[in-house]
Design a protein around this motif. Structure first.
Motif, PDB file in Angstrom:
ATOM      1  N   TRP A 435       1.113  -1.688   0.090  1.00 57.38           N
ATOM      2  CA  TRP A 435       0.118   0.020   0.024  1.00 57.38           C
ATOM      3  C   TRP A 435       0.963   1.272   0.515  1.00 57.38           C
ATOM      4  O   TRP A 435       0.784   2.221  -0.542  1.00 57.38           O
ATOM      5  CB  TRP A 435      -1.083   0.077   1.221  1.00 57.38           C
ATOM      6  CG  TRP A 435      -1.663   1.140   1.913  1.00 57.38           C
ATOM      7  CD1 TRP A 435      -2.760   1.503   1.122  1.00 57.38           C
ATOM      8  CD2 TRP A 435      -1.201   1.919   3.002  1.00 57.38           C
ATOM      9  NE1 TRP A 435      -2.962   2.743   2.074  1.00 57.38           N
ATOM     10  CE2 TRP A 435      -1.946   3.107   2.338  1.00 57.38           C
ATOM     11  CE3 TRP A 435      -0.956   2.224   3.376  1.00 57.38           C
ATOM     12  CZ2 TRP A 435      -1.961   4.451   3.868  1.00 57.38           C
ATOM     13  CZ3 TRP A 435      -0.215   2.985   4.459  1.00 57.38           C
ATOM     14  CH2 TRP A 435      -0.878   3.993   4.590  1.00 57.38           C
ATOM     15  N   THR A 448      -5.248  -0.526  -6.454  1.00 58.77           N
ATOM     16  CA  THR A 448      -5.575  -0.206  -5.036  1.00 58.77           C
ATOM     17  C   THR A 448      -5.522  -1.347  -4.126  1.00 58.77           C
ATOM     18  O   THR A 448      -5.989  -2.479  -4.663  1.00 58.77           O
ATOM     19  CB  THR A 448      -7.068   0.274  -5.671  1.00 58.77           C
ATOM     20  OG1 THR A 448      -7.293   1.390  -6.158  1.00 58.77           O
ATOM     21  CG2 THR A 448      -7.367   0.488  -4.120  1.00 58.77           C
ATOM     22  N   ILE A 450      -5.745  -2.499  -0.132  1.00 60.06           N
ATOM     23  CA  ILE A 450      -6.507  -2.013   0.953  1.00 60.06           C
ATOM     24  C   ILE A 450      -6.783  -3.088   1.694  1.00 60.06           C
ATOM     25  O   ILE A 450      -6.216  -4.331   1.647  1.00 60.06           O
ATOM     26  CB  ILE A 450      -8.325  -1.964   1.123  1.00 60.06           C
ATOM     27  CG1 ILE A 450      -9.179  -3.317   0.069  1.00 60.06           C
ATOM     28  CG2 ILE A 450      -8.578  -0.246  -0.152  1.00 60.06           C
ATOM     29  CD1 ILE A 450     -10.295  -2.941  -0.450  1.00 60.06           C
ATOM     30  N   TYR A 460      -8.729   5.844   7.757  1.00 58.16           N
ATOM     31  CA  TYR A 460      -8.344   5.154   6.644  1.00 58.16           C
ATOM     32  C   TYR A 460     -10.046   5.125   6.063  1.00 58.16           C
ATOM     33  O   TYR A 460      -9.558   5.212   4.362  1.00 58.16           O
ATOM     34  CB  TYR A 460      -8.160   3.899   7.026  1.00 58.16           C
ATOM     35  CG  TYR A 460      -7.992   2.615   6.307  1.00 58.16           C
ATOM     36  CD1 TYR A 460      -6.874   3.815   4.896  1.00 58.16           C
ATOM     37  CD2 TYR A 460      -8.700   1.712   5.821  1.00 58.16           C
ATOM     38  CE1 TYR A 460      -6.631   1.908   3.751  1.00 58.16           C
ATOM     39  CE2 TYR A 460      -7.903   0.830   5.259  1.00 58.16           C
ATOM     40  CZ  TYR A 460      -7.397   0.541   4.088  1.00 58.16           C
ATOM     41  OH  TYR A 460      -6.918  -0.076   2.774  1.00 58.16           O
ATOM     42  N   SER A 463     -10.561   8.092   3.708  1.00 60.17           N
ATOM     43  CA  SER A 463     -10.180   8.723   2.561  1.00 60.17           C
ATOM     44  C   SER A 463      -9.286   7.811   1.424  1.00 60.17           C
ATOM     45  O   SER A 463      -9.551   7.810   0.662  1.00 60.17           O
ATOM     46  CB  SER A 463      -8.469   8.539   3.565  1.00 60.17           C
ATOM     47  OG  SER A 463      -8.214   6.902   3.457  1.00 60.17           O
ATOM     48  N   THR A 464      -9.840   6.386   2.176  1.00 56.89           N
ATOM     49  CA  THR A 464     -10.347   5.054   1.388  1.00 56.89           C
ATOM     50  C   THR A 464     -11.944   5.383  -0.417  1.00 56.89           C
ATOM     51  O   THR A 464     -11.638   5.184  -1.016  1.00 56.89           O
ATOM     52  CB  THR A 464     -10.414   3.585   1.375  1.00 56.89           C
ATOM     53  OG1 THR A 464      -8.912   3.588   2.268  1.00 56.89           O
ATOM     54  CG2 THR A 464     -10.014   2.972   0.239  1.00 56.89           C
ATOM     55  N   GLU A 467     -11.412   8.757  -2.332  1.00 52.76           N
ATOM     56  CA  GLU A 467     -10.653   8.092  -3.243  1.00 52.76           C
ATOM     57  C   GLU A 467     -11.070   6.975  -4.026  1.00 52.76           C
ATOM     58  O   GLU A 467     -11.344   7.198  -5.311  1.00 52.76           O
ATOM     59  CB  GLU A 467      -9.347   7.804  -3.194  1.00 52.76           C
ATOM     60  CG  GLU A 467      -8.323   7.111  -4.337  1.00 52.76           C
ATOM     61  CD  GLU A 467      -6.568   6.902  -3.775  1.00 52.76           C
ATOM     62  OE1 GLU A 467      -5.901   6.785  -4.766  1.00 52.76           O
ATOM     63  OE2 GLU A 467      -6.306   6.995  -2.441  1.00 52.76           O
ATOM     64  N   HIS A 468     -11.892   5.920  -3.515  1.00 49.01           N
ATOM     65  CA  HIS A 468     -12.999   5.010  -4.563  1.00 49.01           C
ATOM     66  C   HIS A 468     -14.149   4.625  -3.970  1.00 49.01           C
ATOM     67  O   HIS A 468     -14.619   3.855  -3.321  1.00 49.01           O
ATOM     68  CB  HIS A 468     -12.356   3.694  -4.661  1.00 49.01           C
ATOM     69  CG  HIS A 468     -10.201   3.943  -4.684  1.00 49.01           C
ATOM     70  ND1 HIS A 468     -10.070   3.866  -6.147  1.00 49.01           N
ATOM     71  CD2 HIS A 468      -9.359   3.958  -4.153  1.00 49.01           C
ATOM     72  CE1 HIS A 468      -9.265   3.874  -5.748  1.00 49.01           C
ATOM     73  NE2 HIS A 468      -8.320   3.755  -5.162  1.00 49.01           N
TER      74      HIS A 468
END
Length: 478
Positions: A435, A448, A450, A460, A463-464, A467-468
């Motif tokens: 990561w 990506t 995760i 976390y 923010s994940t 972005e996605h």
């Protein structure tokens, strides 16, 4: 009367106490992120991000300037920061020894005390558990520097406990507060060292005066917590790396308290507390050697016997005993280098005890033997052999100068991944390696990675999904 030659020896030893550990650590520094949390800390420093709880804001802010250096890989620059922090800790340890031996062995010349302090501080800094913290991206080298930075003014006050020196106590408390923003558990373990000082002060200030002093020290320590503001500020600005994001007061408490790790810190162990305590003691023997450990115990005893140094002896004893006790409660894994990081305050205080014993013995030899001066010189010179021997033994265990394993693992794991690939990695060591690379050097930005187990970390998850957003349904499933 201190001669010009003695002053020169003192200045050389002081400079060497910083320069030698720095050089040794730079030569052994890792050019790539090591295992465990090193990839995460490297990514956080590079992006001014937020690592896992308790967030370690002080570490991130102090290491970020090193990532701007114009040489070496990003990982090497972060490892260089650890080398500098470790060298600062060695320098502080040297001065702690110099000040303590000046009172414990007052008739011993400055040149002898300086050489004893240099040899002993270097012996501590080349102990494998200490040295290894200085060659990789981790918070422990900075933390031992903060602990010793707080101990230094405290010890100075103990050697001259007058009201005019109260500012030393406030400086100590303030530095301790700042150290809390790097690794609060280790700083908490050192905090009881101030108790004998407050109790002793009650004899002169009365109970109320002592309570007022304690309150002012708490306030000074609280002022040092300012770096924690980094967490909500960086969360609000959208830090790319965020495993401890803060969007509310409850988030701040969750991150700073490291609540997610509290169960693991008090988990049940197969071994008894006595067996774990024995493991901790054996660790100290392995780190610094049985002779040094026994001599350090004698040095602490000699400090406690003398009224002018008794308070220093109590401070050192409390740091050692509380650190070892708390580490024993938590258990010990000899194959995890992080566990040795928790032991560094005890190791440093043991080294101070040893320097006191060596200085007093050399002073006794000089004063009582027929050729005492010559024998004392020989003993001081012989003492400098100790760190050389320890360094030769430790170097193969700590040298990461050729470490490339995590980079090779990343390249092999994602060599055939196509853009748009989603990688699920539940093991934290594997996850951090795969990561972090995109944040460190921009590797495979279209892949990506995760870890579903970290979705409970508010920073976390948010923010994940920012972005996605297409992973929202997957996150709900987990």
């Amino acid at each position: 009367m201190v001669t010009a030659t003695e002053q020169l020896v003192g200045r050389i030893c002081a400079a060497a106490s910083f320069a030698v550990p720095l050089a040794l650590s730079v030569l052994a520094a890792s050019p790539e992120p090591y295992w465990l949390d090193s990839p995460e800390f490297t990514a956080a420093a590079q992006t001014l991000g937020i690592p896992h709880p308790p967030g370690h804001p002080l570490y991130v802010m102090l290491v970020k300037p090193f990532t701007l250096l114009p040489f070496g890989s990003i990982a090497f620059r972060v490892s260089l920061a650890s080398a500098v922090f470790g060298a600062i800790a060695s320098y502080l340890l040297y001065h702690l020894m110099l000040k303590t031996t000046a009172v414990a062995a007052p008739s011993l010349g400055l040149w002898a005390r300086a050489l004893v302090a240099f040899a002993t501080s270097l012996t501590a800094s080349v102990a494998p558990g200490w040295w290894f913290q200085c060659v990789r991206a981790e918070v422990y080298a900075l933390q031992i520097a903060m602990v010793l930075g707080a101990l230094y003014p405290l010890v100075l006050f103990c050697l001259n406990p007058t009201r005019g020196n109260d500012r030393l106590l406030y400086i100590s408390a303030f530095i301790a507060g700042i150290g809390m923003t790097n690794h609060h558990f280790i700083m908490f373990a050192a905090a009881p060292a101030v108790i004998p000082v407050i109790v002793a002060q009650s004899r002169y200030r009365g109970g109320l005066g002592s309570l007022k002093l304690a309150g002012r020290l708490v306030a000074a320590g609280a002022a040092g917590l300012v770096p924690y503001l980094f967490l909500p500020l960086r969360s609000a600005s959208g830090a790319a790396v965020s495993l401890g994001g803060v969007g509310s007061l409850s988030d701040l408490f969750w991150v700073v308290s490291a609540k997610v790790y509290q169960k693991s810190m008090v988990r049940d162990h197969a071994a008894s507390l006595g067996e774990r305590s024995a493991d901790a003691l054996l660790t100290m023997i392995g780190e610094i050697g049985p002779i040094v450990l026994v001599a350090a115990a004698a040095g602490l005893y000699l400090l406690l016997r003398k009224s002018s140094t008794r308070m220093v002896g109590l401070v050192l004893f409390l740091v050692i005993s509380v650190t070892l006790f708390l580490r024993s409660i938590m258990g010990f894994d000899p194959f995890n280098p992080d566990y040795y990081g928790y032991m560094l305050p005890a190791l440093a205080c043991i080294a101070i005890g040893f320097s006191v014993f060596a200085a007093i013995m050399i002073e006794a030899v000089r004063l009582n033997l027929k050729r005492g001066k010559l024998v004392a010189v020989a003993l001081v010179v012989a003492l400098t052999v100790l760190p050389v021997a320890r360094a030769r033994t430790a170097r193969p265990k700590v040298d990461l100068s050729s470490f490339r394993t995590t980079r090779l693992m990343y390249d092999l794991a994602l060599a055939h991944a196509t853009p748009g690939t989603l990688v699920l990695a539940s093991n934290y060591k594997l996850f951090f390696v795969l990561w972090s690379a995109r944040f460190i050097d921009g590797s495979n930005p279209d892949i990506t990675v995760i870890n579903p187990h970290l979705f409970g970390y508010p920073g976390y998850l948010s923010s994940t999904l920012t972005e996605h957003p297409e992973l929202r349904a997957l996150a709900k499933e987990f």
